[in-house]
Design a protein around this motif. Structure first.
Motif, short mmCIF file in Angstrom:
data_model
loop_
_atom_site.label_atom_id
_atom_site.label_comp_id
_atom_site.label_asym_id
_atom_site.label_seq_id
_atom_site.Cartn_x
_atom_site.Cartn_y
_atom_site.Cartn_z
N ARG A 13 -91.08 -128.97 -36.99
CA ARG A 13 -90.01 -129.88 -36.61
C ARG A 13 -89.21 -129.41 -35.49
NH1 ARG A 13 -85.00 -127.64 -38.70
NH2 ARG A 13 -85.17 -125.54 -39.57
N GLN A 14 -88.25 -130.37 -34.94
CA GLN A 14 -87.54 -129.72 -33.70
C GLN A 14 -86.24 -129.14 -34.18
OE1 GLN A 14 -85.49 -132.58 -31.12
NE2 GLN A 14 -86.00 -131.36 -29.51
N VAL A 15 -86.18 -127.75 -34.13
CA VAL A 15 -84.93 -127.12 -34.85
C VAL A 15 -83.77 -127.51 -34.16
CG1 VAL A 15 -84.07 -124.83 -35.28
CG2 VAL A 15 -86.44 -125.19 -35.77
N MET A 16 -83.58 -127.22 -32.58
CA MET A 16 -82.44 -127.30 -32.22
C MET A 16 -82.85 -128.02 -30.36
SD MET A 16 -79.80 -124.40 -30.48
CE MET A 16 -78.98 -124.28 -32.22
N ALA A 17 -81.96 -128.85 -30.09
CA ALA A 17 -82.05 -129.38 -28.95
C ALA A 17 -80.59 -129.74 -28.31
CB ALA A 17 -82.84 -130.77 -28.57
N ALA A 18 -80.11 -128.98 -27.22
CA ALA A 18 -78.81 -128.81 -26.86
C ALA A 18 -78.62 -128.32 -25.46
CB ALA A 18 -77.99 -127.93 -27.84
#
Length: 86
Positions: A13-18
């Motif tokens: 999964r994508q854990v974080m995008a910021a």
């Protein structure tokens, strides 16, 4: 200074995008900090913790990572970790 685009991805999964101020990454050659405008490069990760600073002077969010790669490029910092947990 402009924000750094940061993405943390595992095979699941994508854990974080910021957009963040700075990320400190556990590279195999030692820890390194990345801010907007950093020179492009790629390195492997060692098991350790990412420290994600959302703003200057903020308390970092810590994310444990294991294995993988980090790439700094024109679009920001992408960490491809074998595993990650907050």
């Amino acid at each position: 200074m402009a924000d750094l685009r940061f993405e943390l991805v595992t095979p699941e999964r994508q854990v974080m995008a910021a957009d963040v101020h700075m990320v400190v990454v556990p590279g195999t050659e030692g820890e390194f900090g990345v801010m907007a405008g950093h020179a492009p490069f790629m390195t492997t990760l060692r098991d350790g913790e990412l420290a994600v600073y959302r703003t200057a002077g903020a308390t970092p969010e810590r994310i444990t990572v294991g294995g993988g790669f980090a790439e700094v490029g024109d679009r920001g910092l992408t960490v491809l970790a074998e595993r990650a947990e907050a």
